[in-house]
Write an enzyme that holds these catalytic residues in place. Structure first.
Site, mmCIF file in Angstrom:
data_model
loop_
_atom_site.group_PDB
_atom_site.id
_atom_site.type_symbol
_atom_site.label_atom_id
_atom_site.label_comp_id
_atom_site.label_asym_id
_atom_site.label_seq_id
_atom_site.Cartn_x
_atom_site.Cartn_y
_atom_site.Cartn_z
ATOM 1 N N LYS A 8 32.510 46.221 34.674
ATOM 2 C CA LYS A 8 33.810 46.248 35.344
ATOM 3 C C LYS A 8 34.575 44.953 35.069
ATOM 4 O O LYS A 8 35.772 44.983 34.777
ATOM 5 C CB LYS A 8 33.621 46.481 36.850
ATOM 6 N N GLN B 250 29.655 46.505 45.361
ATOM 7 C CA GLN B 250 28.801 47.395 44.559
ATOM 8 C C GLN B 250 27.753 48.069 45.441
ATOM 9 O O GLN B 250 27.019 47.410 46.158
ATOM 10 C CB GLN B 250 28.130 46.589 43.430
ATOM 11 N N ASP C 2 38.488 51.370 45.725
ATOM 12 C CA ASP C 2 37.493 52.406 45.409
ATOM 13 C C ASP C 2 37.371 53.429 46.551
ATOM 14 O O ASP C 2 36.404 54.212 46.574
ATOM 15 C CB ASP C 2 36.129 51.769 45.099
#
Ligand code: NAP
Length: 285
Positions: A57, A101, A124
């Site tokens: 990323k 994450q 996200d």
């Protein structure tokens, strides 16, 4: 003699490019105002797959001209300490997107940590508010993997409306949001999980099958309706998806490969959301 119709391979790379291409002019416009979009990634612990995802990323940000701030925390980090880091990022005007994450070590309350992310920086779609916005079809930043799956269907002009979509997996970042997105696009959706009975029969009734299980080669050829569209979100050790690709590919009407399927489109969606968050946040200031 009728030649057997070849399945369409749903290569994610051109889809990812189509999402990234319009971002260059947005990034230039932001730069002219002295703003560089910045994604903060937080990795807790030393899980090698998670470390690879975070690195990928960060690299993708750099290639596009987006800043990334990588925060790595020790496995022993407490929920309170993680939330304190997230709050600092919420209050930092140079940060536009925050990605924690998943998964975090088991002693951490992951839900509490996700909820600490400001909705304005939830690129996200992991917060309850982000999820709810997505459920109503009104999320500025839907979860990136579900967004990627819809982007692939759209790019390859695969019909969703009226189709029976079977989603295997119900995680809050993947199975559930992609199910709602497909429902919002007028598919008839069945959501399967670890307690589902007769799973193979249900999957065999799907015109569209989304595999989001986290088990290598879990979906077998005998589960697939001939001509079905298969979207494999799985990413397991050895670059293997949740679908047994070699077995299912000859039966499918269309199928995403692993790698180069859903993965690169997910990263492109994350970059898109980060640039859009930078635009929105800089307007609000
Ligand atoms: P997760 O949180 O572990 O969820 C897995 C889901 O699969 C759960 O809902 C679970 O059911 C269900 N499941 C497990 N065993 C099953 C079985 N035997 N039969 C039916 N359902 C079963 O995983 P996730 O975060 O959603 O990720 C799923 C996969 O996608 C993983 O391979 C992950 O690496 C991959 N992923 C890929 C990307 C990408 O960019 N391509 C991004 C995120 C995740 P229960 O709810 O009943 O436990």
């Amino acid at each position: 003699m009728n030649a057997k119709k070849q399945p369409v391979i749903l290569n994610g790379l051109p889809v990812a490019e189509s999402l990234k291409e319009p971002l260059f002019s947005s990034i230039e416009k932001l730069a002219s105002r002295g703003i560089v979009p910045c994604l903060a990634t937080i990795l807790v612990g030393d899980d090698p797959s998670s470390a690879t995802y975070v690195k990928m990323k960060g690299n993708a940000c750099r290639r596009l001209g987006i800043d990334s701030k990588r925060i790595t925390l020790d496995t022993s980090t407490s929920t309170a300490a993680l939330i304190a880091v997230i709050e600092q990022l919420n209050n930092d005007p140079s940060i536009h997107g925050i990605l924690l994450q998943h998964p975090v070590p088991p002693h951490i309350d992951e839900r509490a940590a996700f909820e600490a992310i400001s909705i304005d920086k939830d690129v996200d779609g992991v917060t309850m508010m982000g999820f709810a916005q997505n459920a109503f079809g009104a999320a500025p930043y839907p979860s990136c993997t579900p967004a990627a799956i819809l982007a692939i269907l759209d790019y390859y002009q695969l019909k969703v409306e009226g189709k029976h979509a079977v989603v295997i997996g119900r995680s809050p970042i993947l199975g559930k949001p992609v199910s709602l997105m497909l429902l919002n696009r007028n598919a008839t959706v069945t959501i399967c999980h670890s307690k589902t009975e007769n799973l193979s029969d249900i999957v065999r009734s799907g015109d569209i099958v989304v595999a989001a299980v986290g088990r290598a080669k879990f979906v077998k050829a005998g589960w697939i309706k001939p001509g079905a569209v298969i979207l494999d979100a799985g990413y397991n050790a050895g670059n293997v998806g949740d679908v047994d690709y070699a077995e299912c590919e000859p039966i499918a009407g269309a199928i995403t490969p692993v790698p180069s399927g859903v993965g690169p489109v997910t990263i492109a969606a994350l970059l898109k959301h980060t640039v859009e968050a930078a635009e929105r946040l800089s307007m609000a200031r």
